[in-house]
Design a protein around this motif. Structure first.
Motif, PDB file in Angstrom:
ATOM      1  N   THR A 127      50.809   8.120 -48.154  1.00  0.00           N
ATOM      2  CA  THR A 127      51.984   8.809 -47.628  1.00  0.00           C
ATOM      3  C   THR A 127      53.234   8.088 -48.112  1.00  0.00           C
ATOM      4  N   GLN A 129      55.096   6.360 -46.401  1.00  0.00           N
ATOM      5  CA  GLN A 129      55.232   5.099 -45.680  1.00  0.00           C
ATOM      6  C   GLN A 129      54.095   4.123 -45.958  1.00  0.00           C
ATOM      7  N   THR A 130      53.160   4.495 -46.807  1.00  0.00           N
ATOM      8  CA  THR A 130      51.989   3.638 -47.044  1.00  0.00           C
ATOM      9  C   THR A 130      52.383   2.330 -47.711  1.00  0.00           C
ATOM     10  N   ASN A 131      53.081   2.422 -48.819  1.00  0.00           N
ATOM     11  CA  ASN A 131      53.522   1.240 -49.569  1.00  0.00           C
ATOM     12  C   ASN A 131      54.698   1.626 -50.468  1.00  0.00           C
ATOM     13  N   THR A 135      56.331   5.392 -51.445  1.00  0.00           N
ATOM     14  CA  THR A 135      57.747   5.708 -51.223  1.00  0.00           C
ATOM     15  C   THR A 135      58.419   6.194 -52.500  1.00  0.00           C
TER      16      THR A 135
END
Length: 201
Positions: A127, A129-131, A135
């Motif tokens: 997503t 926001q994962t890494n 982003t």
């Protein structure tokens, strides 16, 4: 004292009068320059953060080359060019057909992007926001997809005007301006494709 004068022939009527460029073209060129600056910022950010994610997944683990979608999008540049050329020749039927092809190819590209995102989010767990990779990936590819959506809306409206008989030969300049935007969107995708799916992996 004799006053001698020489006469230099001036070619007046044989010269082609200079006219101002079409203001729509100038406006679109300014828009493209501004949008190109924005894309450059996002591309540089993506390149800067390649390999700096502290956690997975990595691009090599989840990204696949979107060959089919890329072929469709780049082919749509050809069809929109032919649409503009057909309208210039007052070939309304041909213009309508090529516009329909452009909209179809652009829509297919968007569908392939949506399917890719669904796969990445629900199957790979990537997503925004994962890494850092997530982003920058969704920011850059999403920015391009937004431009594709805007272009498709304008092309669809133009197609509707053509189908209802409101698109005429005198609108050729406006369609050419719209095609410039679409060519820009396609050119940006070439850069995104190389940076994200080739160099970034």
């Amino acid at each position: 004292m004799m006053n001698t004068s020489s006469t230099i022939p001036v070619a007046g009527s044989s010269e082609t009068p200079w006219t101002l460029p079409y203001r729509g073209t100038i406006g679109m060129a300014c828009l493209i320059l501004a949008e190109a600056a924005i894309f450059i910022i996002f591309v540089v950010a993506y390149i800067f953060y390649i390999g700096k994610s502290l956690s997975g997944p990595t691009p090599a683990q989840v990204l696949e080359l979107p060959i089919f979608g890329t072929i469709c999008l780049l082919s749509s540049s050809i069809t929109v060019h032919f649409a503009s050329s057909a309208l210039r020749k007052n070939n309304l039927r041909g213009c309508t057909a090529f516009l329909a092809g452009t909209v179809l190819l652009g829509a297919i590209f968007l569908v392939t992007t949506a399917l890719e995102w669904h796969h990445l989010i629900y199957d790979k767990g990537l997503t925004i926001q994962t890494n850092l990779f997530g982003t920058t990936y969704y920011s850059l590819v999403g920015l391009h997809a937004t431009h594709v959506i805007v272009g498709l809306i304008m092309l669809t409206l133009t197609l509707l005007f053509a189908l209802t008989g409101h698109l005429k030969e005198e609108h050729e300049k406006k369609l050419e301006v719209l095609s410039l935007y679409w060519h820009f969107v396609d050119a940006v995708w070439v850069v995104v494709f190389l940076v994200v799916y080739v160099l970034g992996r």
